[in-house]
Design a protein around this motif. Structure first.
Motif, PDB file in Angstrom:
ATOM      1  N   ILE A  77       1.033  -1.380  -0.032  1.00 28.82           N
ATOM      2  CA  ILE A  77      -0.069   0.130  -0.014  1.00 28.82           C
ATOM      3  C   ILE A  77       0.835   1.221   0.156  1.00 28.82           C
ATOM      4  O   ILE A  77       1.870   1.431   0.824  1.00 28.82           O
ATOM      5  N   GLU A  78       0.513   2.153  -1.082  1.00 30.18           N
ATOM      6  CA  GLU A  78       1.286   3.463  -1.112  1.00 30.18           C
ATOM      7  C   GLU A  78       0.390   4.414  -1.264  1.00 30.18           C
ATOM      8  O   GLU A  78      -0.722   4.278  -1.718  1.00 30.18           O
ATOM      9  N   THR A  79       0.815   5.702  -0.779  1.00 29.08           N
ATOM     10  CA  THR A  79      -0.038   6.912  -0.854  1.00 29.08           C
ATOM     11  C   THR A  79       0.290   7.388  -2.525  1.00 29.08           C
ATOM     12  O   THR A  79       1.269   7.789  -2.446  1.00 29.08           O
ATOM     13  N   GLU A 109      -4.809   5.975  -0.511  1.00 34.44           N
ATOM     14  CA  GLU A 109      -4.046   4.731  -0.270  1.00 34.44           C
ATOM     15  C   GLU A 109      -4.284   3.821  -1.193  1.00 34.44           C
ATOM     16  O   GLU A 109      -5.475   3.117  -0.849  1.00 34.44           O
TER      17      GLU A 109
END
Length: 260
Positions: free
Chosen positions: A70-72, A77
């Motif tokens: 999970i990345e911004t 998100e």
């Protein structure tokens, strides 16, 4: 004398090709693919590599697919899946292809939200595209060679990487059928799949479970020229399934992808 040497040389080449083909086809059995992976310690649901063969026995390329977690991304998100593929060095003089693809996926519904692709193919302009999916309005915003366009998509539309991720995380049941809608271009495609078997194989005195699905991808308008059928063996690795072996029938001939 010269003719005899030529004939003998051709015979040796033919024998070598036959032996190589037998070995290569044997290596495409699920148990052999798994044995090779275990030797390399290549079992990871967070990423896997595929070796691509054309006409079953001709190695033409390699692909790597990674789950980066999970990345911004753009204030959301999202799960980031990345794929990189390239034709093999010896094959590049005949045909060169390279792809760098990124998919950003909504963590709950596993819908595609963003899709980026950079594609290089011999004698063609580079194909750079960025797609955003409005899953509530069922609209896809496409930015590519033709500029910016909007197209209507089906509910829960997927891109190729998000579709793989969705299937990896799906709970399978024997004889279960399911469908996915896919779109990264102009037309909507439908992936239809059926879980046809669950197999148990033993390697080094340890049992491994494999799921087998039969699937096809075709345009929603049922145009027969745009259809691919394939069979996939998934290794059940607990949290996610790993695509172990893919055998596809395409318009240009049979293609095999095996975990490497």
């Amino acid at each position: 004398m010269f003719k005899k040497i030529v004939k003998f040389t051709l015979l040796l080449v033919l024998i070598f090709c036959i032996i190589f083909s037998i070995i290569e086809i044997n290596s495409q059995r699920p148990v052999q693919v798994l044995k090779s992976l275990l030797k390399k310690d290549g079992l990871s649901s967070q990423g896997f590599k595929l070796k691509l063969n054309f006409l079953l026995v001709i190695p033409v390329g390699e692909a790597k697919i990674e789950n980066l977690g999970i990345e911004t991304f753009r204030n959301r998100e999202l799960i980031h899946i990345r794929a990189q593929a390239e034709s093999l060095n010896y094959f590049k003089s005949l045909f060169y292809a390279k792809a760098n693809i990124n998919s950003y996926i909504e963590p709950k519904e596993l819908d595609s939200i963003y899709f980026m692709q950079h594609l290089e193919i011999s004698n063609k302009p580079n194909d750079d595209r960025e797609i955003s999916y409005d899953q509530k309005r069922h609209i896809m915003r496409y930015q590519g060679l033709r500029g910016v366009e909007e197209r209507v998509i089906d509910e829960h539309a997927q891109d190729p990487l998000s579709a793989i991720f969705y299937i990896q995380n799906k709970v399978f049941n024997i004889n279960e059928e399911f469908k996915l809608s896919m779109n990264t271009n102009q037309k909507n495609y439908i992936l239809k799949a059926r879980v046809i078997a669950k197999e148990s194989i033993q390697v080094a005195h340890k049992n491994y479970e494999l799921w087998v699905i039969q699937a096809s991808v075709a345009r929603k308008d049922k145009n027969p020229r745009h259809k691919t059928s394939f069979k996939i063996w998934f290794l059940d690795n607990g949290s996610q399934k790993i695509p172990l072996l893919i055998k596809a029938t395409t318009n240009i001939g049979p293609i095999v992808a095996k975990a490497n």
